[in-house]
Design a protein around this motif. Structure first.
Motif, PDB file in Angstrom:
ATOM      1  N   LEU A   1      49.343   9.751 -35.765  1.00 63.52           N
ATOM      2  CA  LEU A   1      49.974  10.764 -34.932  1.00 63.52           C
ATOM      3  C   LEU A   1      50.969  10.136 -33.967  1.00 63.52           C
ATOM      4  CD1 LEU A   1      50.178  13.722 -34.110  1.00 63.52           C
ATOM      5  CD2 LEU A   1      48.219  13.359 -32.586  1.00 63.52           C
ATOM      6  N   HIS A   2      50.581   9.045 -33.350  1.00 65.15           N
ATOM      7  CA  HIS A   2      51.465   8.335 -32.419  1.00 65.15           C
ATOM      8  C   HIS A   2      52.751   7.910 -33.133  1.00 65.15           C
ATOM      9  CE1 HIS A   2      53.013   4.915 -30.095  1.00 65.15           C
ATOM     10  NE2 HIS A   2      52.491   5.542 -29.042  1.00 65.15           N
ATOM     11  N   ALA A   3      52.606   7.316 -34.299  1.00 68.07           N
ATOM     12  CA  ALA A   3      53.778   6.858 -35.059  1.00 68.07           C
ATOM     13  C   ALA A   3      54.660   8.030 -35.464  1.00 68.07           C
ATOM     14  CB  ALA A   3      53.322   6.082 -36.291  1.00 68.07           C
ATOM     15  N   TRP A   4      54.064   9.131 -35.880  1.00 67.87           N
ATOM     16  CA  TRP A   4      54.845  10.290 -36.318  1.00 67.87           C
ATOM     17  C   TRP A   4      55.593  10.924 -35.155  1.00 67.87           C
ATOM     18  CZ3 TRP A   4      50.661  13.005 -39.814  1.00 67.87           C
ATOM     19  CH2 TRP A   4      50.464  12.235 -40.954  1.00 67.87           C
ATOM     20  N   VAL A   5      54.949  10.996 -33.992  1.00 70.89           N
ATOM     21  CA  VAL A   5      55.624  11.547 -32.811  1.00 70.89           C
ATOM     22  C   VAL A   5      56.819  10.674 -32.450  1.00 70.89           C
ATOM     23  CG1 VAL A   5      55.415  12.032 -30.356  1.00 70.89           C
ATOM     24  CG2 VAL A   5      53.580  12.722 -31.900  1.00 70.89           C
ATOM     25  N   CYS A   6      56.600   9.375 -32.405  1.00 78.53           N
ATOM     26  CA  CYS A   6      57.685   8.450 -32.038  1.00 78.53           C
ATOM     27  C   CYS A   6      58.836   8.492 -33.038  1.00 78.53           C
ATOM     28  CB  CYS A   6      57.142   7.028 -31.919  1.00 78.53           C
ATOM     29  SG  CYS A   6      56.029   6.802 -30.512  1.00 78.53           S
ATOM     30  N   ALA A   7      58.552   8.875 -34.280  1.00 77.93           N
ATOM     31  CA  ALA A   7      59.584   8.929 -35.326  1.00 77.93           C
ATOM     32  C   ALA A   7      60.367  10.236 -35.330  1.00 77.93           C
ATOM     33  CB  ALA A   7      58.940   8.712 -36.696  1.00 77.93           C
ATOM     34  N   LEU A   8      59.922  11.229 -34.544  1.00 75.93           N
ATOM     35  CA  LEU A   8      60.659  12.492 -34.500  1.00 75.93           C
ATOM     36  C   LEU A   8      62.067  12.256 -33.949  1.00 75.93           C
ATOM     37  CD1 LEU A   8      57.925  14.928 -33.117  1.00 75.93           C
ATOM     38  CD2 LEU A   8      58.856  14.877 -35.442  1.00 75.93           C
ATOM     39  N   PRO A   9      63.079  12.861 -34.570  1.00 78.08           N
ATOM     40  CA  PRO A   9      64.458  12.625 -34.142  1.00 78.08           C
ATOM     41  C   PRO A   9      64.731  12.989 -32.682  1.00 78.08           C
ATOM     42  CG  PRO A   9      64.390  14.050 -36.083  1.00 78.08           C
ATOM     43  CD  PRO A   9      62.980  13.773 -35.688  1.00 78.08           C
ATOM     44  N   ASN A  10      64.053  14.004 -32.169  1.00 74.07           N
ATOM     45  CA  ASN A  10      64.292  14.461 -30.793  1.00 74.07           C
ATOM     46  C   ASN A  10      63.388  13.797 -29.767  1.00 74.07           C
ATOM     47  OD1 ASN A  10      66.253  16.234 -31.714  1.00 74.07           O
ATOM     48  ND2 ASN A  10      64.809  17.909 -31.944  1.00 74.07           N
ATOM     49  N   PHE A  11      62.520  12.895 -30.196  1.00 73.46           N
ATOM     50  CA  PHE A  11      61.590  12.265 -29.260  1.00 73.46           C
ATOM     51  C   PHE A  11      62.303  11.138 -28.518  1.00 73.46           C
ATOM     52  CE2 PHE A  11      58.234   9.286 -28.049  1.00 73.46           C
ATOM     53  CZ  PHE A  11      57.435  10.142 -27.320  1.00 73.46           C
ATOM     54  N   SER A  12      62.215  11.161 -27.181  1.00 70.75           N
ATOM     55  CA  SER A  12      62.943  10.153 -26.406  1.00 70.75           C
ATOM     56  C   SER A  12      62.109   9.541 -25.285  1.00 70.75           C
ATOM     57  CB  SER A  12      64.209  10.776 -25.816  1.00 70.75           C
ATOM     58  OG  SER A  12      63.871  11.800 -24.904  1.00 70.75           O
ATOM     59  N   ASP A  13      60.802   9.721 -25.309  1.00 67.43           N
ATOM     60  CA  ASP A  13      59.941   9.165 -24.264  1.00 67.43           C
ATOM     61  C   ASP A  13      59.520   7.745 -24.636  1.00 67.43           C
ATOM     62  OD1 ASP A  13      58.516   9.066 -21.906  1.00 67.43           O
ATOM     63  OD2 ASP A  13      57.268  10.802 -22.346  1.00 67.43           O
ATOM     64  N   ASP A  14      58.935   7.065 -23.679  1.00 70.99           N
ATOM     65  CA  ASP A  14      58.447   5.702 -23.881  1.00 70.99           C
ATOM     66  C   ASP A  14      57.186   5.736 -24.745  1.00 70.99           C
ATOM     67  OD1 ASP A  14      57.408   3.135 -23.702  1.00 70.99           O
ATOM     68  OD2 ASP A  14      57.549   3.021 -21.523  1.00 70.99           O
ATOM     69  N   PRO A  15      57.192   5.080 -25.902  1.00 69.91           N
ATOM     70  CA  PRO A  15      55.999   5.070 -26.763  1.00 69.91           C
ATOM     71  C   PRO A  15      54.749   4.541 -26.066  1.00 69.91           C
ATOM     72  CG  PRO A  15      57.878   4.207 -27.947  1.00 69.91           C
ATOM     73  CD  PRO A  15      58.314   4.379 -26.519  1.00 69.91           C
ATOM     74  N   ASN A  16      54.920   3.700 -25.084  1.00 72.11           N
ATOM     75  CA  ASN A  16      53.774   3.117 -24.383  1.00 72.11           C
ATOM     76  C   ASN A  16      53.147   4.070 -23.363  1.00 72.11           C
ATOM     77  OD1 ASN A  16      53.944   0.618 -25.742  1.00 72.11           O
ATOM     78  ND2 ASN A  16      55.635   0.032 -24.404  1.00 72.11           N
ATOM     79  N   LYS A  17      53.765   5.212 -23.112  1.00 72.74           N
ATOM     80  CA  LYS A  17      53.221   6.176 -22.153  1.00 72.74           C
ATOM     81  C   LYS A  17      52.244   7.156 -22.798  1.00 72.74           C
ATOM     82  CE  LYS A  17      56.858   6.059 -18.740  1.00 72.74           C
ATOM     83  NZ  LYS A  17      57.822   6.843 -17.971  1.00 72.74           N
ATOM     84  N   SER A  18      51.992   6.977 -24.063  1.00 73.41           N
ATOM     85  CA  SER A  18      51.035   7.822 -24.768  1.00 73.41           C
ATOM     86  C   SER A  18      49.620   7.534 -24.282  1.00 73.41           C
ATOM     87  CB  SER A  18      51.135   7.531 -26.264  1.00 73.41           C
ATOM     88  OG  SER A  18      50.005   7.990 -26.943  1.00 73.41           O
ATOM     89  N   THR A  19      48.810   8.579 -24.227  1.00 69.45           N
ATOM     90  CA  THR A  19      47.394   8.413 -23.914  1.00 69.45           C
ATOM     91  C   THR A  19      46.583   9.166 -24.963  1.00 69.45           C
ATOM     92  OG1 THR A  19      47.239  10.399 -22.545  1.00 69.45           O
ATOM     93  CG2 THR A  19      47.882   8.346 -21.428  1.00 69.45           C
ATOM     94  N   GLU A  20      45.303   8.869 -25.016  1.00 70.89           N
ATOM     95  CA  GLU A  20      44.437   9.581 -25.950  1.00 70.89           C
ATOM     96  C   GLU A  20      44.430  11.072 -25.640  1.00 70.89           C
ATOM     97  OE1 GLU A  20      39.773   9.621 -27.327  1.00 70.89           O
ATOM     98  OE2 GLU A  20      40.664   7.715 -26.719  1.00 70.89           O
ATOM     99  N   GLY A  21      44.441  11.416 -24.360  1.00 76.08           N
ATOM    100  CA  GLY A  21      44.453  12.818 -23.960  1.00 76.08           C
ATOM    101  C   GLY A  21      45.706  13.543 -24.418  1.00 76.08           C
ATOM    102  N   LEU A  22      46.860  12.897 -24.309  1.00 81.80           N
ATOM    103  CA  LEU A  22      48.109  13.512 -24.771  1.00 81.80           C
ATOM    104  C   LEU A  22      48.117  13.684 -26.285  1.00 81.80           C
ATOM    105  CD1 LEU A  22      50.690  11.667 -22.512  1.00 81.80           C
ATOM    106  CD2 LEU A  22      50.167  14.108 -22.474  1.00 81.80           C
ATOM    107  N   LEU A  23      47.648  12.663 -27.001  1.00 77.67           N
ATOM    108  CA  LEU A  23      47.591  12.760 -28.457  1.00 77.67           C
ATOM    109  C   LEU A  23      46.634  13.864 -28.891  1.00 77.67           C
ATOM    110  CD1 LEU A  23      47.634   8.976 -29.375  1.00 77.67           C
ATOM    111  CD2 LEU A  23      49.462  10.634 -29.769  1.00 77.67           C
ATOM    112  N   GLU A  24      45.517  13.981 -28.184  1.00 80.53           N
ATOM    113  CA  GLU A  24      44.566  15.045 -28.501  1.00 80.53           C
ATOM    114  C   GLU A  24      45.185  16.422 -28.240  1.00 80.53           C
ATOM    115  OE1 GLU A  24      39.968  16.387 -27.590  1.00 80.53           O
ATOM    116  OE2 GLU A  24      40.876  14.804 -26.381  1.00 80.53           O
ATOM    117  N   ALA A  25      45.926  16.557 -27.147  1.00 78.82           N
ATOM    118  CA  ALA A  25      46.580  17.829 -26.835  1.00 78.82           C
ATOM    119  C   ALA A  25      47.619  18.184 -27.897  1.00 78.82           C
ATOM    120  CB  ALA A  25      47.223  17.758 -25.451  1.00 78.82           C
ATOM    121  N   ILE A  26      48.363  17.195 -28.356  1.00 76.51           N
ATOM    122  CA  ILE A  26      49.351  17.420 -29.416  1.00 76.51           C
ATOM    123  C   ILE A  26      48.646  17.847 -30.698  1.00 76.51           C
ATOM    124  CG2 ILE A  26      51.034  16.292 -30.933  1.00 76.51           C
ATOM    125  CD1 ILE A  26      51.748  14.527 -28.422  1.00 76.51           C
TER     126      ILE A  26
END
Length: 66
Positions: free
Chosen positions: A32-57
């Protein structure tokens, strides 16, 4: 401005459009983390991901799929 980690619903919608064959219930957070980071419109810092954010997504994606 592109998508950020906190844009959970928008990310879920884009993931559902890109990964139409995937059941989001069974997606591992590493994928999920890799797929989010690969989205063309994604522009946030990959290192700011948390388990809680991934779960919410993931939960938003599951709701979107239903």
């Amino acid at each position: 401005m592109g998508l950020r980690w906190t844009d959970t619903l928008d990310i879920a919608i884009e993931l559902s459009e890109v990964h139409t064959e995937v059941d989001p219930q069974w997606v591992r957070f590493t994928d999920l983390h890799a797929w989010v980071c690969a989205l063309p419109n994604f522009s946030d810092d990959p290192n700011k991901s948390t388990e809680g954010l991934l779960e919410a997504i993931q939960m938003a994606w599951i709701d979107e799929a239903d």
